[in-house]
Design a protein around this motif. Sequence first.
Motif, PDB file in Angstrom:
ATOM      1  N   GLN A  41       0.850  -1.185   0.000  1.00 60.84           N
ATOM      2  CA  GLN A  41       0.000   0.000   0.000  1.00 60.84           C
ATOM      3  C   GLN A  41       0.890   1.241   0.000  1.00 60.84           C
ATOM      4  O   GLN A  41       1.528   1.550   0.999  1.00 60.84           O
ATOM      5  N   PRO A  42       0.973   1.964  -1.101  1.00 60.44           N
ATOM      6  CA  PRO A  42       1.729   3.216  -1.076  1.00 60.44           C
ATOM      7  C   PRO A  42       1.065   4.251  -0.168  1.00 60.44           C
ATOM      8  O   PRO A  42      -0.162   4.284  -0.017  1.00 60.44           O
ATOM      9  N   ILE A  43       1.904   5.078   0.433  1.00 62.18           N
ATOM     10  CA  ILE A  43       1.466   6.256   1.176  1.00 62.18           C
ATOM     11  C   ILE A  43       1.885   7.460   0.338  1.00 62.18           C
ATOM     12  O   ILE A  43       3.067   7.628   0.022  1.00 62.18           O
ATOM     13  N   TYR A  44       0.919   8.287  -0.043  1.00 60.13           N
ATOM     14  CA  TYR A  44       1.159   9.395  -0.962  1.00 60.13           C
ATOM     15  C   TYR A  44       1.296  10.690  -0.165  1.00 60.13           C
ATOM     16  O   TYR A  44       0.330  11.152   0.439  1.00 60.13           O
ATOM     17  N   GLU A  45       2.497  11.283  -0.168  1.00 60.67           N
ATOM     18  CA  GLU A  45       2.762  12.425   0.708  1.00 60.67           C
ATOM     19  C   GLU A  45       2.639  13.773  -0.002  1.00 60.67           C
ATOM     20  O   GLU A  45       2.070  14.716   0.548  1.00 60.67           O
ATOM     21  N   LYS A  46       3.187  13.902  -1.196  1.00 63.02           N
ATOM     22  CA  LYS A  46       3.012  15.139  -1.972  1.00 63.02           C
ATOM     23  C   LYS A  46       3.397  14.863  -3.416  1.00 63.02           C
ATOM     24  O   LYS A  46       4.109  13.895  -3.720  1.00 63.02           O
ATOM     25  N   ASP A  47       2.913  15.717  -4.323  1.00 66.26           N
ATOM     26  CA  ASP A  47       3.284  15.545  -5.721  1.00 66.26           C
ATOM     27  C   ASP A  47       3.324  16.883  -6.437  1.00 66.26           C
ATOM     28  O   ASP A  47       2.939  17.922  -5.885  1.00 66.26           O
ATOM     29  N   LEU A  60      -8.948  18.568 -10.212  1.00 66.82           N
ATOM     30  CA  LEU A  60      -7.776  18.550  -9.342  1.00 66.82           C
ATOM     31  C   LEU A  60      -8.174  18.382  -7.880  1.00 66.82           C
ATOM     32  O   LEU A  60      -7.545  17.623  -7.132  1.00 66.82           O
ATOM     33  N   ASP A  61      -9.239  19.048  -7.477  1.00 67.15           N
ATOM     34  CA  ASP A  61      -9.667  19.008  -6.075  1.00 67.15           C
ATOM     35  C   ASP A  61     -10.375  17.707  -5.709  1.00 67.15           C
ATOM     36  O   ASP A  61     -10.702  17.493  -4.545  1.00 67.15           O
ATOM     37  N   ARG A  62     -10.596  16.849  -6.697  1.00 67.06           N
ATOM     38  CA  ARG A  62     -11.229  15.572  -6.423  1.00 67.06           C
ATOM     39  C   ARG A  62     -10.309  14.656  -5.611  1.00 67.06           C
ATOM     40  O   ARG A  62     -10.778  13.757  -4.910  1.00 67.06           O
ATOM     41  N   PHE A  63      -9.005  14.899  -5.674  1.00 67.28           N
ATOM     42  CA  PHE A  63      -8.038  13.979  -5.091  1.00 67.28           C
ATOM     43  C   PHE A  63      -7.314  14.606  -3.897  1.00 67.28           C
ATOM     44  O   PHE A  63      -7.156  15.828  -3.829  1.00 67.28           O
ATOM     45  N   PRO A  64      -6.864  13.785  -2.944  1.00 69.76           N
ATOM     46  CA  PRO A  64      -6.138  14.303  -1.785  1.00 69.76           C
ATOM     47  C   PRO A  64      -4.837  14.986  -2.193  1.00 69.76           C
ATOM     48  O   PRO A  64      -4.294  14.741  -3.267  1.00 69.76           O
ATOM     49  N   THR A  65      -4.332  15.838  -1.310  1.00 66.46           N
ATOM     50  CA  THR A  65      -3.125  16.611  -1.582  1.00 66.46           C
ATOM     51  C   THR A  65      -1.963  15.738  -2.010  1.00 66.46           C
ATOM     52  O   THR A  65      -1.194  16.104  -2.897  1.00 66.46           O
ATOM     53  N   GLY A  66      -1.844  14.562  -1.424  1.00 72.73           N
ATOM     54  CA  GLY A  66      -0.677  13.724  -1.671  1.00 72.73           C
ATOM     55  C   GLY A  66      -0.543  13.224  -3.086  1.00 72.73           C
ATOM     56  O   GLY A  66       0.572  12.928  -3.552  1.00 72.73           O
ATOM     57  N   TYR A  67      -1.687  13.089  -3.809  1.00 74.66           N
ATOM     58  CA  TYR A  67      -1.586  12.593  -5.188  1.00 74.66           C
ATOM     59  C   TYR A  67      -2.576  13.290  -6.124  1.00 74.66           C
ATOM     60  O   TYR A  67      -3.080  12.713  -7.073  1.00 74.66           O
TER      61      TYR A  67
END
Length: 207
Positions: free
Chosen positions: A127-133, A151-158
Amino acid sequence: MSTSLEDRLALRELVENWAVWRDAADWERFATVWHPTEGWMSATWFQGPAAEFIDVSRAGFDSGVSILHFLGGHSAEINGDRAIAQTKMTINQRASIDGVEVDVVCTGRFYDFCGRYDGQWKVVRRQPIYEKDRLDPVDPSARLELDPGLLDRFPTGYRHLGYLQTKAGFTVKTGLPGLTGEAVRRLYDEGAKWLAGSATPGNPSEE
């Protein structure tokens, strides 16, 4: 060499083999890093058994999908024949958005539930943990306007990775673990239970 050190080296090699063999399209060897019956992969664009992940990754590679992985620091907690391995990583995907070629770089960690199978460490669940992109046009002079609603549909990390993959035709899962929040706290709890002897590595289909 102590058994603990041997295990730590083997787990690090397992994670490195995953990245090298997957990105090189060495599918036969890539299959060997997974538990043969229980392997499960979760990502932004795929959640399912490892065998299916290999098949769709192969199909994507053959059709020109460009996704690369780079690894950094690594830590492992080991309890007998079980381990939780965390490895700093970046996911780099190149594709076109509205006719503009871009690179998205997503930084985070691979969080791996590992088990010893026939004397060898295997990935039971990743399980990846997505921190920022971030997203950058390959041509710095190119102009690209992003749809803020998508763009706002997804969490900040990805958010940029999710944007690119949606534009490329993938169905991207929302609510995946980030640096903070309920999803990553649940993942850590599942990891602790795995080390303590839980029957399964959490509930990956619900992540």
